[in-house]
Scaffold this motif. Sequence first.
Motif, PDB file in Angstrom:
ATOM      1  N   ALA A  10       0.759  -0.867   0.065  1.00  7.08           N
ATOM      2  CA  ALA A  10       0.102  -0.161  -0.455  1.00  7.08           C
ATOM      3  C   ALA A  10       0.637   1.189   0.049  1.00  7.08           C
ATOM      4  O   ALA A  10       0.632   2.503  -0.524  1.00  7.08           O
ATOM      5  N   GLY A  11       1.789   1.434   0.564  1.00  6.54           N
ATOM      6  CA  GLY A  11       3.056   2.655   0.684  1.00  6.54           C
ATOM      7  C   GLY A  11       3.548   2.423  -0.549  1.00  6.54           C
ATOM      8  O   GLY A  11       3.746   3.689  -0.962  1.00  6.54           O
ATOM      9  N   SER A  12       4.126   1.429  -0.703  1.00  3.74           N
ATOM     10  CA  SER A  12       4.412   1.414  -1.960  1.00  3.74           C
ATOM     11  C   SER A  12       3.698   2.283  -3.790  1.00  3.74           C
ATOM     12  O   SER A  12       4.432   2.890  -3.926  1.00  3.74           O
ATOM     13  N   SER A  72      -4.749  -2.983   5.786  1.00  5.85           N
ATOM     14  CA  SER A  72      -4.785  -3.712   6.154  1.00  5.85           C
ATOM     15  C   SER A  72      -4.710  -3.916   7.952  1.00  5.85           C
ATOM     16  O   SER A  72      -4.794  -5.018   9.349  1.00  5.85           O
ATOM     17  N   ALA A  73      -3.980  -3.047   8.989  1.00  5.49           N
ATOM     18  CA  ALA A  73      -3.377  -3.168  10.401  1.00  5.49           C
ATOM     19  C   ALA A  73      -4.375  -3.729  11.080  1.00  5.49           C
ATOM     20  O   ALA A  73      -5.754  -2.269  11.330  1.00  5.49           O
ATOM     21  N   PRO A  74      -4.635  -3.928  12.066  1.00  5.31           N
ATOM     22  CA  PRO A  74      -5.642  -3.487  12.900  1.00  5.31           C
ATOM     23  C   PRO A  74      -5.606  -2.464  13.874  1.00  5.31           C
ATOM     24  O   PRO A  74      -4.947  -1.755  13.687  1.00  5.31           O
ATOM     25  N   ARG A  75      -7.262  -1.895  13.966  1.00  5.52           N
ATOM     26  CA  ARG A  75      -7.289  -1.330  14.836  1.00  5.52           C
ATOM     27  C   ARG A  75      -6.308  -1.216  15.712  1.00  5.52           C
ATOM     28  O   ARG A  75      -5.762   0.180  16.538  1.00  5.52           O
ATOM     29  N   ALA A  76      -6.390  -1.455  16.767  1.00  9.66           N
ATOM     30  CA  ALA A  76      -5.145  -1.776  18.233  1.00  9.66           C
ATOM     31  C   ALA A  76      -3.653  -1.338  17.614  1.00  9.66           C
ATOM     32  O   ALA A  76      -3.070  -0.613  18.240  1.00  9.66           O
ATOM     33  N   ARG A  77      -3.415  -1.696  16.862  1.00  9.56           N
ATOM     34  CA  ARG A  77      -2.063  -1.703  16.065  1.00  9.56           C
ATOM     35  C   ARG A  77      -2.205   0.327  15.387  1.00  9.56           C
ATOM     36  O   ARG A  77      -1.480   0.945  15.577  1.00  9.56           O
ATOM     37  N   SER A 121       3.341  16.613  16.281  1.00  8.24           N
ATOM     38  CA  SER A 121       2.520  17.734  16.475  1.00  8.24           C
ATOM     39  C   SER A 121       2.646  17.897  15.239  1.00  8.24           C
ATOM     40  O   SER A 121       2.591  19.041  14.418  1.00  8.24           O
ATOM     41  N   THR A 122       2.365  16.716  13.883  1.00  7.94           N
ATOM     42  CA  THR A 122       2.938  16.484  12.954  1.00  7.94           C
ATOM     43  C   THR A 122       1.333  16.448  12.620  1.00  7.94           C
ATOM     44  O   THR A 122       1.188  14.986  13.191  1.00  7.94           O
ATOM     45  N   PRO A 123       0.778  16.676  11.510  1.00  8.91           N
ATOM     46  CA  PRO A 123      -0.669  16.072  10.956  1.00  8.91           C
ATOM     47  C   PRO A 123      -0.655  14.495  10.905  1.00  8.91           C
ATOM     48  O   PRO A 123       0.306  14.546   9.911  1.00  8.91           O
ATOM     49  N   VAL A 124      -1.517  14.156  11.017  1.00  9.45           N
ATOM     50  CA  VAL A 124      -1.709  12.192  10.455  1.00  9.45           C
ATOM     51  C   VAL A 124      -2.488  12.397   9.505  1.00  9.45           C
ATOM     52  O   VAL A 124      -3.888  12.094  10.178  1.00  9.45           O
ATOM     53  N   GLN A 125      -2.407  11.390   8.575  1.00  6.62           N
ATOM     54  CA  GLN A 125      -3.589  11.555   7.374  1.00  6.62           C
ATOM     55  C   GLN A 125      -3.842   9.806   7.371  1.00  6.62           C
ATOM     56  O   GLN A 125      -2.455   9.136   7.580  1.00  6.62           O
ATOM     57  N   THR A 126      -4.588   9.646   6.749  1.00  9.30           N
ATOM     58  CA  THR A 126      -4.520   8.163   6.120  1.00  9.30           C
ATOM     59  C   THR A 126      -5.201   7.995   4.658  1.00  9.30           C
ATOM     60  O   THR A 126      -5.444   8.469   3.789  1.00  9.30           O
ATOM     61  N   ILE A 127      -4.618   6.566   4.544  1.00 12.35           N
ATOM     62  CA  ILE A 127      -5.265   6.267   2.894  1.00 12.35           C
ATOM     63  C   ILE A 127      -6.349   5.360   3.189  1.00 12.35           C
ATOM     64  O   ILE A 127      -6.915   4.724   4.391  1.00 12.35           O
ATOM     65  N   PRO A 128      -7.561   5.215   2.377  1.00 14.24           N
ATOM     66  CA  PRO A 128      -8.440   4.560   2.023  1.00 14.24           C
ATOM     67  C   PRO A 128      -8.699   2.831   3.079  1.00 14.24           C
ATOM     68  O   PRO A 128      -7.401   2.364   3.071  1.00 14.24           O
ATOM     69  N   GLY A 129      -9.305   2.133   4.332  1.00 12.97           N
ATOM     70  CA  GLY A 129      -9.373   0.322   3.858  1.00 12.97           C
ATOM     71  C   GLY A 129      -8.958  -0.155   2.898  1.00 12.97           C
ATOM     72  O   GLY A 129      -9.692   0.254   1.872  1.00 12.97           O
ATOM     73  N   MET A 130      -8.247  -0.958   2.622  1.00 12.05           N
ATOM     74  CA  MET A 130      -8.392  -2.255   1.299  1.00 12.05           C
ATOM     75  C   MET A 130      -9.441  -3.240   1.053  1.00 12.05           C
ATOM     76  O   MET A 130      -9.282  -2.531  -0.187  1.00 12.05           O
ATOM     77  N   ALA A 131     -10.111  -3.150   2.049  1.00  8.60           N
ATOM     78  CA  ALA A 131     -11.448  -3.544   1.552  1.00  8.60           C
ATOM     79  C   ALA A 131     -11.860  -2.191   0.932  1.00  8.60           C
ATOM     80  O   ALA A 131     -12.872  -2.815  -0.505  1.00  8.60           O
ATOM     81  N   ASP A 132     -11.873  -0.817   0.989  1.00  9.12           N
ATOM     82  CA  ASP A 132     -12.835  -0.157  -0.144  1.00  9.12           C
ATOM     83  C   ASP A 132     -11.865  -0.587  -1.249  1.00  9.12           C
ATOM     84  O   ASP A 132     -12.257   0.038  -2.297  1.00  9.12           O
TER      85      ASP A 132
END
Length: 673
Positions: free
Chosen positions: A160-162, A220-225, A237-248
């Motif tokens: 996903a990162g690649s 795909s990482a568990p929410r706990a992780r 203190s750096t904004p964090v964003q994410t990509i959609p879940g693998m299922a989507d």
Amino acid sequence: MSTKLIRKILQRALRLSRKKKCIIQMLADTLLLPISFYLALLLKQDSFSLLIDARIVDILILSVPLSLIIFLKIGFYRSLIRYIGLKILKTLSIGVLLSTLVISATATLQGVTLPISALMIYAMIALFLLGGLRLFLRSLYLHSMMRYKTRVIIYGAGSAGSQLATSLRKDPNFSPVAFIDDWRGMHGTFVEGLKVHAPEELSRLINNYGVKRILLAMPSAPRARRREIMKMLETLSTPVQTIPGMADVISGRARINEIRDIMIEDLLGRDPVPPDQALLDANIRNRVVLVTGAGGSIGTELCRQVLHQQPRELLLFEICEYSLYRLEQELQQLAKEADISVSIKTLLGSVQDRSRLESVMRTFGVQTIYHTAAYKHVPMVEHNSVQGIRNNVFGTLQTAQAAIATGVETFVLISTDKAVRPTNVMGATKRLAELICQALATEQHTTRFCMVRFGNVLGSSGSVVPLFRKQIAQGGPITVTHPDITRYFMTIPEAAQLVIQAGAMGRGGDVFVLDMGEPVRIYDLAAEMVSLSGLELVTPENPEGDIEIVYSQLRPGEKLYEELLLGEGVTKTTHPRIMTANEVAWGWSRLEAYLEQLHQATETMQHERIRELLCEAPTAYTPQSKIADLLWRDRQPEHHSSHATESVAETHEKSYAPLSADGNLRPVASPGK
């Protein structure tokens, strides 16, 4: 040539039409192909004599235009230089190979024998010059645009990162500078040309590269992780964003490069338990399903999930026209994307209108009802108690009786944790709604009734999450009613899925309780939302922070802690997150007489009598403040003069302290107002 001048030339070139760009590339290749051929002959020492052979010019006059035509036909000129990649180099290789064959054939026609080694050198030089020029121009473009891009670090060097790094290189807004990965085996390696670092190096990388954002690429990482990672990133203190879940991504609902803010739902929500498909299908597949209050937060998600179980017909019953229209449009689009053929009907109406309900149920042959229609906002119902009772209690009664009269098979009531030992009118009305379903379940055998009780859902219309988001966007402050107030939270999709499964388990009169996990302290929730926004919380240790949390008093009827069960008769079910509770119930004859009294009191607006009746029922209702209904308060002498011109909205904006010594309720202005 200065960087500024190069950027200016590139910007002008980029504004040219596609046709003009193609012509410029062909002109450049018209020059580079002969240069490649002469350099090949020059490097091939036994071919010096050919350099002065007049027939070489004739060979080039014939072969160069043919080579350009070949490049054009194989699509070499269709690619934009700014997006050039390995794929276009493959196309170029094919084109150069064909160009080499054309030169060889043309030379044979001219009676010239070209060494095979010279042709091979020509192919390599042409590939280097034509491809190298384009890669050089692309690097110039990327370098010139670098100052305009936001530098980011990608957390997660997996597939996903690649893919994300590849996509971002073509993005005008972001420039990836490094990878972070938890696995030690990746540290020091390169992915997509970017070095992979350990998490401990994040702070240094942010400072060295001027990183403005961290992108979490671990769908795909568990929410706990993910939560552990977010806890670690909070200190930066750096904004964090994410990509959609693998299922989507896999289903096509989202693309890997659709970067979005991390929602608190992503972290507070638990990893879902795989659903029991038999339970999901039981009351829905090939059946006619009616959802009341379909336009609300829970109703909307229920409709989405019901749709995917492919009922014969899905009936949306809603009093708000706009909500009904919006939901219909969304569901029609979902059905189209998922290639689901389901008849969706939109029906305006109130759950207090029994004739309308019976007409709908009888006309369409409704088999399953999910009754979500209710007023759920605690202060709003507290200030409008009569309407809350009419909708939540008598609306449920009318819907339930209409279901029995028309032979509906299953009736599922959506209840709330606030129905347990309620301190507010809303909770008391929902417990009365449960009592109605319990009594009717034993009174007849036509319709199977069950109730599903759960706590707050993240992001719903009544949740604090949207309010906190709005307050953070406005620069604060965030208002929390009490430093120790806690609530149970669940994501809307998980709640809706469990409701459907619990409804299929019911035998009649069951009260199901969903496992909500651990309660969440609202202060911690607010603090985490501030951190996710890339801002700092104002604390005694950090007085220069961005967002302050201020406290107001508990509002009328509000608890510090919510409960999900009454009594101790809790029984596990076959589902790990669904339990049943043995609750006190009244028989129908006794409840019917009680409801007649309550109805009379609401019709005559006898608020004191209403409170007495709410306390009489087996709801464990224990009000902790005087009556807060706005109409009742306005008629009281102590309130009339001071609140004669006060609007409902203004009253709603206030918080209230506990009773004073003289028994009157003291309004306390909310901080920040």
